[in-house]
Structures are given as C-alpha cells and as structure tokens.
Design a protein around this motif. Structure first.
Motif, mmCIF file in Angstrom:
data_model
loop_
_atom_site.group_PDB
_atom_site.id
_atom_site.type_symbol
_atom_site.label_atom_id
_atom_site.label_comp_id
_atom_site.label_asym_id
_atom_site.label_seq_id
_atom_site.Cartn_x
_atom_site.Cartn_y
_atom_site.Cartn_z
ATOM 1 N N LEU A 1 -24.180 -15.995 -20.444
ATOM 2 C CA LEU A 1 -24.716 -15.084 -21.454
ATOM 3 C C LEU A 1 -25.297 -15.854 -22.631
ATOM 4 O O LEU A 1 -26.397 -15.547 -23.119
ATOM 5 C CB LEU A 1 -23.603 -14.139 -21.934
ATOM 6 C CG LEU A 1 -23.994 -13.151 -23.042
ATOM 7 C CD1 LEU A 1 -25.108 -12.216 -22.561
ATOM 8 C CD2 LEU A 1 -22.773 -12.345 -23.497
ATOM 9 N N ASN A 2 -24.597 -16.855 -23.099
ATOM 10 C CA ASN A 2 -25.086 -17.668 -24.206
ATOM 11 C C ASN A 2 -26.375 -18.389 -23.842
ATOM 12 O O ASN A 2 -27.286 -18.528 -24.664
ATOM 13 C CB ASN A 2 -24.022 -18.695 -24.618
ATOM 14 C CG ASN A 2 -22.839 -18.043 -25.307
ATOM 15 O OD1 ASN A 2 -22.954 -16.931 -25.827
ATOM 16 N ND2 ASN A 2 -21.712 -18.737 -25.312
ATOM 17 N N LYS A 3 -26.486 -18.852 -22.591
ATOM 18 C CA LYS A 3 -27.709 -19.539 -22.167
ATOM 19 C C LYS A 3 -28.892 -18.581 -22.159
ATOM 20 O O LYS A 3 -30.000 -18.939 -22.588
ATOM 21 C CB LYS A 3 -27.525 -20.152 -20.779
ATOM 22 C CG LYS A 3 -28.728 -20.979 -20.300
ATOM 23 C CD LYS A 3 -28.471 -21.601 -18.960
ATOM 24 C CE LYS A 3 -29.619 -22.521 -18.569
ATOM 25 N NZ LYS A 3 -30.908 -21.833 -18.495
ATOM 26 N N ARG A 4 -28.681 -17.310 -21.683
ATOM 27 C CA ARG A 4 -29.780 -16.354 -21.666
ATOM 28 C C ARG A 4 -30.258 -16.060 -23.079
ATOM 29 O O ARG A 4 -31.468 -15.925 -23.339
ATOM 30 C CB ARG A 4 -29.341 -15.071 -20.968
ATOM 31 C CG ARG A 4 -29.224 -15.246 -19.447
ATOM 32 C CD ARG A 4 -29.125 -13.874 -18.761
ATOM 33 N NE ARG A 4 -27.901 -13.149 -19.099
ATOM 34 C CZ ARG A 4 -26.772 -13.279 -18.407
ATOM 35 N NH1 ARG A 4 -26.728 -14.080 -17.334
ATOM 36 N NH2 ARG A 4 -25.710 -12.605 -18.757
ATOM 37 N N VAL B 1 -13.711 -17.344 -14.338
ATOM 38 C CA VAL B 1 -14.798 -16.367 -14.158
ATOM 39 C C VAL B 1 -15.305 -15.895 -15.515
ATOM 40 O O VAL B 1 -16.511 -15.829 -15.774
ATOM 41 C CB VAL B 1 -14.312 -15.177 -13.313
ATOM 42 C CG1 VAL B 1 -15.389 -14.090 -13.236
ATOM 43 C CG2 VAL B 1 -13.931 -15.651 -11.914
ATOM 44 N N LYS B 2 -14.366 -15.561 -16.421
ATOM 45 C CA LYS B 2 -14.766 -15.101 -17.755
ATOM 46 C C LYS B 2 -15.520 -16.182 -18.521
ATOM 47 O O LYS B 2 -16.490 -15.892 -19.224
ATOM 48 C CB LYS B 2 -13.522 -14.680 -18.536
ATOM 49 C CG LYS B 2 -12.813 -13.466 -17.965
ATOM 50 C CD LYS B 2 -11.571 -13.134 -18.779
ATOM 51 C CE LYS B 2 -10.827 -11.932 -18.192
ATOM 52 N NZ LYS B 2 -9.600 -11.616 -18.963
ATOM 53 N N LEU B 3 -15.066 -17.426 -18.373
ATOM 54 C CA LEU B 3 -15.712 -18.530 -19.090
ATOM 55 C C LEU B 3 -17.142 -18.728 -18.598
ATOM 56 O O LEU B 3 -18.069 -18.903 -19.397
ATOM 57 C CB LEU B 3 -14.901 -19.819 -18.903
ATOM 58 C CG LEU B 3 -15.457 -21.075 -19.599
ATOM 59 C CD1 LEU B 3 -15.559 -20.848 -21.110
ATOM 60 C CD2 LEU B 3 -14.576 -22.269 -19.313
ATOM 61 N N PHE B 4 -17.330 -18.674 -17.261
ATOM 62 C CA PHE B 4 -18.676 -18.836 -16.717
ATOM 63 C C PHE B 4 -19.590 -17.703 -17.176
ATOM 64 O O PHE B 4 -20.763 -17.914 -17.503
ATOM 65 C CB PHE B 4 -18.647 -18.895 -15.187
ATOM 66 C CG PHE B 4 -18.393 -20.271 -14.638
ATOM 67 C CD1 PHE B 4 -19.270 -21.309 -14.903
ATOM 68 C CD2 PHE B 4 -17.273 -20.528 -13.857
ATOM 69 C CE1 PHE B 4 -19.045 -22.583 -14.400
ATOM 70 C CE2 PHE B 4 -17.038 -21.795 -13.352
ATOM 71 C CZ PHE B 4 -17.918 -22.826 -13.631
ATOM 72 N N GLU B 5 -19.083 -16.470 -17.212
ATOM 73 C CA GLU B 5 -19.889 -15.331 -17.666
ATOM 74 C C GLU B 5 -20.310 -15.515 -19.114
ATOM 75 O O GLU B 5 -21.455 -15.237 -19.491
ATOM 76 C CB GLU B 5 -19.103 -14.026 -17.500
ATOM 77 C CG GLU B 5 -18.918 -13.618 -16.048
ATOM 78 C CD GLU B 5 -18.050 -12.378 -15.907
ATOM 79 O OE1 GLU B 5 -17.438 -11.967 -16.941
ATOM 80 O OE2 GLU B 5 -17.953 -11.852 -14.783
#
Length: 451
Positions: free
Chosen positions: A441-444, A433-437
């Motif tokens: 965030l990096n993509k945004r 979950v933390k990795l996906f978040e």
C-alpha cells in the motif's frame, strides 16, 4: 680461496618512470637486488659490497634484509661502471682472494655460471661472462683468439667484421681483487660520455701481459631490466623457470601457465596445484597436499594431505596440519589448524587455534580485533562450531564442545558443553501477510505521488 661480491646498484632507472630505485622493483615477490645477491651467496663469499646511489637508504635496507653483513658504499656521482666498482675499493682493502662484479638489475645469473667463472679464474687473470645471441644488437662484442679474450669492442667502435660476432659482453667480471682495482685505477674517461667504463680493463690487462678469457652462459641469464616492459618480460621468464623447476621436483601443476610463484615457494613431490593459484612469498606445501583453483597463499605452511580452496586465502602465520581442509571463500590468518580439522565454507579464522578433528560451520567469524588490540580464539579438539557463529575473542571452546548455529559466543565454553548465544525465536501468526499488505500500500502511494 676467499671470494668477494661487488654488486652495482646505484642507477636510478629513469626508463622505469618510478621513484623506487630500479634494483628494488620485484620479480617473484623479491627485489631484483635480492635475486642477484642470492646467486652470489651460493659462492659463500666472505664479503659482499653493494654500490648504491639513487635511493641509497632504501637499497641499503633491502640489501641488509637479505644479508645482514652486506656492506653498502655510496656512488654519489654516476660516472660509469668502472667508477662504480672503484667505490668498493676501500671496503675491500687487503682482501686476499677473488672478486666478482655483478649487477643489481641482472637477476638471472645462475650460481653454477659464477662457479665456472671462478674455476676459469685459476688459469686466467681476468674472466668475463659472455653470451651467444642471434641478435647481438648494440651489445659489446667479445673478440676471442681461441680461449683468449683479446678485447671488448663497443658496437659504435666495431668494424663490420666485429659487428658480425655473436659472442657478446654481459658486464660480469671476475678477477683477483687486488688486480681488479689496479686495472680500474688505470681506466680513463676519454670517450663521448666522459665516463669510466669497466670494459676498458680488458685492453689494459692485455697491454700489461695479463691473461683474459670469457665464459659463456645462456642469453637469458644476462637479461637486464631497464623498463616496465622489460620487468614484465623478466617476471614471465622467472615464472617459466619456477614452473619447470616445480614440475621437475615432482609437483603436479594442472595448468602451469596460470600458476604464479614467489622466489621462495617450496612444494613437495606429489602435491597438486590447480589453475590460477598465486603464491606470495613464504609458502611451503607438503606432499600430497592439494591447492585448488583461484586460491592465494602467503607466509603459510600447508602440511601433507591438506586441501586448500577453491577460492581460499591463506595469510601470513597460517599453519595447516596434515589432512586439514580449508574450503571455498575461507580466509585464514595467523592461525594453527590441527590435523583433520575443517573450515569448509565462507568463514574467517584469524588469530586462532583449531584443534584436531574439529569442524567449523559456514559463516563463522573469529572476532579477533576490538578496535585497538588483537585477541586469540582457542578451539579444542573434536569441536563442532555451528554455522554463523561469532566467536568474540579472547575466548576458548573446550574439547568435544558445540556451539549452536547463529550464536555469538562471548564467554568460554567448557569441555563437552553446548553453547547457545542467540535470542529466542518468536512467531507472530498472520503478521507477515499484514506487513506485506502495508508495504504494498505504501509503495502504491509513493508511485502515485511520483506521477
């Protein structure tokens, strides 16, 4: 009586638009020259002479690959067909028997046709092979009086009545060897092209009181190949003949028009071949075997009851024993697969031995090449190879052994043992979950920077 073959193979084949000598272009996976030689060898000749010219070294190599005893002579200048045959005279000096002149670019002459020519030769000094056609075009016409061949008339020299003749010259000739060369020695080149034509020997023979006749064959046997388009037509004719022969011999072809055979394909009765299968040279298939759709086989043996495909590839050196199974998207090379063994999905088995009753899981690879040399993998009987196993050769897996899925096997596995060659799984609670978040965030951030 002894028989000699003279096969003319000196032409460049300008219309082929190729550096490869015309007679070396393949039909059914074999050069046209090989087809012509095979037909002649059915007569068990005591001598075979190939008259080469353009690409003589390559032509000689191909001829000797088919018949190690073939003699190759050179026609350094292409001065006509009689001149080409004359180049064989020294090689056949003193030959006591008959000679047959064949053409390396005419691959479909049947052995039985040549036998009929030799039979006719017993009663005539000269025998020409002819064919009947509804569209004689510019072929030379064979002018007959009963069984007697009076002359061969070239189209440009023929009268309207002679042009109406549908019995045409193939160029294939049989005569006593000594007689053939005596007649050729008398051929002149007083014609527009300044060439020595083999067809002139008929008129010379008749003028000397010698008897000549013609034997008829199917037009398809005389098909010559002079262009890429004609090569395609020849391949189609070859495939049609092979399909018919296979079915006549008892093979089951589900969609014959989609199966492509090589010149030496052997399929036993009751073997089944599905759609879109390609047989390259060197394949034998046993009774009740099943070759499923979209498979490619070359240089391999498939025993009775074995199943191959769909979408399988068998490469040279592969031997499948009875009831072996090679499934979809599996490649096998230089490997022996014993009775009842299975490789059903998405695997590569190369330089290997697979014992009876063994099963290879999906995604398995025998890692046979170390960058310099090939090495062998040996898998015993009744072995279970787990999916996604990498077998790093040289390695042996003993009878009744097992490898765990995802293993890399670098050491021998004893009989009856379970081999595990993978890292221990570690679970990190909540980390996904933390990795996906973090990734979102990096993509945004990147998207905003790109605006």
């Amino acid at each position: 009586m002894a028989t000699a073959l003279i096969i003319l193979a000196a032409g460049k084949g300008t219309r082929m638009k190729s550096d490869l000598p015309k007679v070396l272009h393949p039909i059914g996976g074999a050069p046209m020259l090989g087809h012509a030689m095979r037909a002649g060898q059915a007569l068990t000749p005591d001598q075979t002479v190939i008259v080469a010219g353009h690409g003589a070294e390559a032509v000689a190599a191909a001829a000797r690959a088919h018949d190690a005893n073939a003699q190759v002579v050179l026609q350094s200048e292409q001065l006509g067909t009689a001149h080409a045959v004359a180049q064989a005279a020294p090689a056949l000096a003193g030959h006591d028997g008959d000679a047959i002149v064949l053409y390396g670019d005419t691959p479909f002459i049947r052995p039985e046709t040549l036998r009929r020519m030799l039979a006719a030769r017993q009663d005539h000094d000269l025998v020409v092979l002819g064919f009947d056609t509804a569209d004689p075009g510019r072929y030379g016409r064979l002018v007959m009086e009963g069984e007697r061949l009076e002359r061969i008339v070239e189209f440009k020299d023929a009268t309207e009545a002679e042009r109406a003749i549908g019995f045409c010259n193939s160029g294939v000739i049989a005569a006593r060897t000594e007689t053939l060369f005596e007649l050729i020695a008398a051929v002149g080149n007083d014609n527009a092209a300044g060439e020595y034509y083999l067809t002139d020997i008929v008129a010379i023979a008749r003028a000397r009181g010698l008897g000549a006749t013609a034997v008829a064959c199917e037009e398809s046997e005389t098909l010559g190949v002079n262009s890429r388009a004609e090569l395609v037509q020849a391949e189609a004719l070859f495939q049609d003949r092979m399909r018919a022969a296979m079915m006549e011999g008892g093979a089951i072809l589900v969609a014959p028009e989609t199966v492509h055979f090589a010149h030496d394909t052997q399929i036993a009765p009751d073997a089944q071949v599905e759609q879109n299968v390609v047989f390259a040279p060197g394949v034998t298939v046993g009774a009740r075997a099943r070759i499923r759709a979209f498979s490619h086989l070359e240089g391999c043996e498939v025993a009775a009851g074995a199943v191959v495909g769909p979408y399988a590839r068998l490469r040279p050196g592969t031997k499948l024993a009875e009831d072996a199974r090679i499934g979809n998207f599996v490649e096998v090379k230089n490997a022996v697969v014993a009775a009842g063994a299975k490789v059903n999905h998405l695997s590569y088995i190369g330089d290997a031995e697979l014992g009876a009753g063994s099963n290879v899981g999906a995604g398995t690879v025998t890692c046979n090449y170390d960058g310099v040399s090939k090495h062998r993998t040996r898998i015993g009987a009744r072995v279970f190879i787990g999916s996604d196993t990498m077998l790093v050769a040289p390695v042996t897996v003993g009878d009744d052994a097992m490898t765990a899925s995802g293993s890399v096997i670098t050491e021998n596995v004893p009989q009856g043992a379970l081999a595990l060659g993978r890292a221990r799984q570690v679970n990190k609670p909540g980390l996904a979950v933390k990795l996906f978040e973090m990734l979102k965030l990096n993509k945004r951030k990147r998207d905003r920077e790109a605006e």
